[in-house]
Write an enzyme that holds these catalytic residues in place. Sequence first.
Site, short mmCIF file in Angstrom:
data_model
loop_
_atom_site.label_atom_id
_atom_site.label_comp_id
_atom_site.label_asym_id
_atom_site.label_seq_id
_atom_site.Cartn_x
_atom_site.Cartn_y
_atom_site.Cartn_z
N SER A 255 60.87 45.65 11.94
CA SER A 255 61.47 44.63 11.07
C SER A 255 61.20 43.23 11.63
CB SER A 255 62.96 44.91 10.90
OG SER A 255 63.51 44.18 9.83
N ASP B 44 61.95 49.44 5.31
CA ASP B 44 62.33 49.00 6.66
C ASP B 44 62.38 50.17 7.66
OD1 ASP B 44 63.32 47.69 8.82
OD2 ASP B 44 65.17 47.04 7.89
#
Length: 754
Positions: A67, A211
Amino acid sequence: MSFRKTATLILFISFLFSGLQTWSQQTQRPKIGLTLSGGGAKGLAHIGILKAIDSAGLQVDYVTGTSMGAIVGSLYAVGYSGDSILQIARGLNWNVLLSNKSPLNAFIMEEKNEYGRYALELPMQSGKFILPSGVLEAEELWLKFNELYSPVYGVRDFSQLNRPFKCIATDLETGEAVVLENGDLISAVRASMAIPSVFTAVTHGGKKLVDGGIIRNFPVSDVRKMGADIVIGSNVSTGLQKAEKINTPIQILMQIAFFKEAELNKEEIALCDYYIDQPVEKYNSASFNYSDSLIEIGLKMGDLYYPYFRKLADSLNAIYGQPQPVAFPEVNKKITLRHILSDSLKYISKPFLRKMLGLKEGAAYTVNDLEAAIRQAYGTRYFNRLYYQLHPVTDGVADMQIIAEENAPVAAKLAVNFNTLSNIMLIANLSVRDFFGKNSRTSATFGLSENTRIRLEHIQVFSTKKLPLAWISELYLERQDLPTYANYKPLGLSRETSIYFDSRLQLAFKRRQLYAAGIHRERVNFRPQTVSLRDIDGKNSYMQAYMRYEYNSHDRLFLPRKGTYFLFEPSFIFAQSPNATFKANGVPYFNIDSLGLKFGSFGRLKFLIQKVLPVRSRQFLTLQAEAGANFTRSQFIFHDFLIGGMTPVMRNQVSFAGLQDAAVNANSLVKGAINWRYHFTGSVYAAASFNLMYHSFLEERFDTYPNNILSGYGLTLGIDSPIGPLEFSFMYSDQSQRLKNYVNLGFKFSRQMF
């Protein structure tokens, strides 16, 4: 040679080889691995650790991240120094990058009025309106990535970066972690940060990815597998929330989603030699408004760990010597495009795409040129996502692959608005592209409220570089209940209903200015809704021919931070057909004909200029001048300007902080205004306004104002919310001597842009 001698020789050689191998391993410099966790905005704290590592002279050999850790880590892997990444982070406008709002000045003039006005857009696919995979596409983030990663545009194997790199994403289909180590670096990093339901999913390597923090937010095991002997781990994840802090459905879903990752995180932490737990508990993943504070936390943690990094670096250098410094990749100033490719188009043709881009095969361009070309094409509103990849052919020559996700030809859009005057309104829009010819948009917009609004619009663009021509026609209906005033006091309530048809041809240059000529046919009705001392009951229809010059370089539709808006519109009103009666206490007492008024033809002028100046990083000054005039003595009933209110939401309204909506009628006016705005964060702001007006300076037979000068003040507290502006205002006028409040939520639905 006997078998015994042969066996002895083989055994000796084996021992010798083993010894050489052991000696080689002992003399090889240990590999340093760096792992940066995910955590959204909190990941900005990683930058301080990179600066400390660089300052200590410690050489990092492998990098992994998830991320936000993937963004910071990949930049470090490319060859950016910690200090360079710090300067980049401080110079970014995170509110723009992490939103769906590209700068308004990137859009063609025909699209500026509509762009960004709706809270939800639902494209139609296979006959059904569908929800997007996430709220944010973040077009500006794609373009910023294209710029930052341009030095390594040809790298498809991440082990070939200055520091070999891997990042983690999650397979949306299987829920398994996906280690991204090859392909397009930009897509890999964007996939690693695609928080479910917030950012749209990314297709990479044939998989739909979101993610990586859901499965492996702190990928220390991956850097170990790459060959790291010593691992430095920076973690900004605060783990699972306490039960008492979970209050919303979103928080519950996020807590459940991270159950598995929280357990694995403990195992990953145990693999670190230097574990840095960043003290960012007070912040959350969306705290980009506090980017300076988060960066400062990271810098302090870097200072704290600097002695350890320096000691490690000195020890390694004493044994193995100074490492080879990491050099930033050489960058060609211009890249020659051999071919411009796209295989993802569904609705538009490749020649039309190239025309929108304005790029030519065989020509050389800078990265900024390519970025401007993408914005130019995106500004036509044919695309929901548009970015590019460069595939190297030879040194300085590449093929440009356009990755496009087109807006569906049919889309529904929804918004909500509440205004002190117009009350609550649900706004629904249906837009169809290219149904009545190429390069066209046809739309129907409905404002569902007690104060109804309807707009039917058709835009046909015939644009070429030499002749950027467009034809625009619209049918607009507006019904508005409004108070009637005498000496700034409300006397009663009246209803205005107007319907018009407007058609114009316009030339729009450089996406900032247009010249237009049009014809306008309108019918207006006034009907008293209460019985009062004085009312007008009647109607009028008329024609209006006009010329218009408009300039708009504002960077945003709402809360612009820079730019200029300018409007100059002379017009001629003719072919009037009035029929109205004056009433006293509900009883007609004379018709307008008995006043001797002649509703003949006359000229009209509108002028507006608005300049926004950034004063400091969080302060903005808006200067405005406005003027209007009806060059006739007595047609005050249907054509007067309605002065008052913080936002113009109805026919002929001119905003004036201090007075309620339509508190003053005037046949002419000159207004000056100044507004100072301060942003506490990226979305919360306060503003102070002052405006001064001189009105009714042209002779009018029924002028009853004792003072033609107005002065007013306003104080506003606002939030730039996902559904539009939310503003609470208090205002005061020296003439009315009354303190009033004013509320606006969401984008207004009216015939005026400002």
